[in-house]
Motif scaffolding. Structure first.
Motif, PDB file in Angstrom:
ATOM      1  N   GLY A  88      -0.362  -1.737   0.389  1.00 20.18           N
ATOM      2  CA  GLY A  88       0.962  -2.141   0.834  1.00 20.18           C
ATOM      3  C   GLY A  88       1.930  -2.329  -0.320  1.00 20.18           C
ATOM      4  O   GLY A  88       1.970  -1.521  -1.258  1.00 20.18           O
ATOM      5  N   ASN A 129      -0.567   3.006   1.036  1.00 16.24           N
ATOM      6  CA  ASN A 129      -1.411   3.075   2.232  1.00 16.24           C
ATOM      7  C   ASN A 129      -2.664   2.224   2.099  1.00 16.24           C
ATOM      8  O   ASN A 129      -3.315   1.923   3.100  1.00 16.24           O
ATOM      9  N   VAL A 130      -3.001   1.834   0.871  1.00 15.54           N
ATOM     10  CA  VAL A 130      -4.205   1.028   0.648  1.00 15.54           C
ATOM     11  C   VAL A 130      -3.855  -0.443   0.460  1.00 15.54           C
ATOM     12  O   VAL A 130      -4.489  -1.325   1.050  1.00 15.54           O
ATOM     13  N   PHE A 175       7.229   4.037   5.171  1.00 11.39           N
ATOM     14  CA  PHE A 175       5.919   3.603   5.652  1.00 11.39           C
ATOM     15  C   PHE A 175       5.908   2.201   6.258  1.00 11.39           C
ATOM     16  O   PHE A 175       4.953   1.845   6.950  1.00 11.39           O
TER      17      PHE A 175
END
Length: 518
Positions: free
Chosen positions: A401, A398-399, A258
């Motif tokens: 890091g 995703n919120v 990611f």
């Protein structure tokens, strides 16, 4: 080596040697990490950690046979069943050989597609493939040789395996400095690691042959009827390894999926400090597996409970002071160690420490239950780790890091270890109040005067230099240790430690006069 050591003497000797075997690699790693990053860069170091994480998961096809060798060999050696030992080891060797070849084939096939799976630049793709190949080769070759390390532990010769670790660590330090100062790069370090691993395998084989002259490992000794019993225990160890790799390495893979690989290096700074801090208590644990197996075979439940309570008390006491010191001085430590660019890792460190401290109260049982053959509860807890940890990391990265990754790891510890603790207390017939009184409160009481010192010393001791930081931490630990000796240990525990010290002095004097035991 004397063959007449008591259980506590063997456990104490192996624990002390494990501490040395943990401290030296930790010290070497502490020095090398910033040195290596300065020479090869954060991206290359991130690639190294990423490949290690992927190979770590692929190495799980060992099915947990390493701890199985330790447990089974301890049993066969205790019964003096040389034929059973030879057939068990030969069977595991054949299984390992097949698994090693399988892993090698998978690595060859996967390497070309690795760059497309992760966030790496075009120029980093070739480097990632070579790193993947070299680490994978080391892992594949290590499979069949792993039985010798497990056998050494089954012999209770942890001092030997730790001695090999210490020597290899010193060679790693010297070799890495020489290679990087000569202008070599990441690939040269991996070749060095492969050479050092081969050296370790050779030394382990030599020692095992010396200790067990009748050892015979033959393909013709392979016994398919033993596979089921071996895999029965190995299944639980397999889940244990999955849990360990997930907690400590899956973060590298998820970050690489990611985020740019340089972020792996930032996270690894905090994660590496936590790993080093865990060495302070994991050094106590490895000898518990064969000892638990022996005591369980003798049906000495009272002794097992005593080892559980005393071991948990020691582990929690050690990790509490280590965690407290890192909470107080983690940020200046990172600044001095890695530099200004990595200060963001201090928040990650604080989050990870919470989960690891919470788990510290259970780690003795993590080792003892498999040794006792009580796998049902252990297996459930270990099976939950990869599912919970990966799910939380995928959501929280995703919120938040990197902070989300650390939060996920800590949340998984708290959820799973809370369930596990309830089962542990039932198995050892210990109430929560008894655990709190015997294992938690002594350490917490000893921490109070140390914390008062820390708060006062901040006004007088500057921690922006290594001397100041070392002085502050050393006095903090000294105050804690004195308080723990005074209030944390019972009279019998103090006398036991004094007796251990006197016994060690007598054995040292005897060796000086008569030479080492055969």
């Amino acid at each position: 080596m004397s063959k007449n050591l008591t259980t506590w003497q063997k456990l104490s000797r192996n624990t002390l040697s494990n501490f040395a075997g943990a401290f030296v690699p930790m010290a070497v790693g502490f020095f090398l990490m910033p040195f290596v990053i300065r020479h090869i860069g954060t991206a290359a170091f991130g690639i190294w950690m990423l490949a290690s994480g992927v190979i770590g998961y692929m190495g799980l096809i060992s099915l947990g046979l390493g701890p199985t060798v330790t447990k089974k060999s301890a049993e066969y050696l205790a019964l003096r069943d040389e034929d059973g030992l030879n057939r068990m080891l030969s069977t595991v060797f054949v299984l390992y050989l097949v698994l090693g070849v399988t892993l090698g084939a998978v690595i060859l096939a996967m390497a070309p597609v690795m760059p497309g799976l992760f966030h790496v630049d075009a120029g980093q793709g070739t480097q990632l493939k070579w790193v993947f190949w070299l680490i994978g080769l080391q892992a594949a070759l290590g499979f069949p040789f792993a039985i010798f390390g497990g056998l050494i532990h089954g012999l209770h010769d942890f001092h030997v395996s730790n001695g090999i670790v210490v020597v290899n660590s010193l060679f790693r330090l010297a070799g890495s400095v020489l290679l990087l100062n000569s202008g070599m790069g990441l690939i040269s370090l991996l070749v060095l690691e492969l050479f050092l691993s081969a050296s370790s395998w050779t030394l382990q084989m030599i020692w095992v042959r010396k200790r067990i002259p009748g050892l015979r490992i033959r393909l013709s000794f392979y016994d398919s009827t033993r596979v089921y019993s071996l895999i029965g225990f190995s299944g639980a160890m397999f889940l244990w390894q999955i849990a360990g790799v997930t907690v400590h390495r899956v973060s590298r893979i998820i970050i690489g999926l990611f985020m740019p690989v340089s972020n792996i290096t930032v996270y690894e700074v905090a994660n590496r400090i936590v790993e080093y801090s865990r060495m302070m208590f994991t050094s106590f644990l490895k000898p518990l597996l064969p000892v638990s197996s022996e005591l369980q075979a003798l049906a000495t439940s009272k002794a097992l409970k005593a080892i559980y309570l005393r071991g948990t008390k020691i582990v929690f006491a050690v990790y509490l002071v280590v965690s407290a010191a890192l909470f107080l001085w983690g940020e200046p430590f990172i600044h001095l160690w890695m530099g200004q660019d990595f200060l963001s890792a201090s928040l990650l460190l604080h989050i990870l420490l919470v989960g690891n401290l919470y788990q510290a109260q259970n780690v003795v049982a993590h080792v003892m239950l498999p040794g006792m053959g009580l796998l049902k509860t252990f297996t459930r807890a270990m099976a939950a780790y990869p599912v919970v940890t990966i799910a939380l990391m995928l959501v929280l990265i995703n919120v938040y890091g990197l902070v989300g990754v650390a939060m996920a790891a800590t949340a998984a510890f708290i959820v799973i270890e809370t369930y596990f603790l309830r089962q542990i207390l039932s198995i050892f017939q210990v109430s929560f109040v008894e655990l709190l009184r015997n294992c938690h409160l002594p350490s917490m009481m000893a921490l109070l005067p140390a914390m008062v010192f820390a708060l006062v010393s901040r006004r007088f001791v500057a921690t922006d230099t290594w001397i100041g930081l070392t002085l502050a931490v050393a006095v903090f630990v000294l105050v804690y240790s004195l308080a723990f000796w005074q209030w944390g240990l019972s009279r019998s525990e103090k006398e036991s430690l004094r007796g251990l010290w006197r016994s060690m002095q007598k054995r040292r004097k005897s060796r000086d006069e008569t030479g080492p035991d055969p």
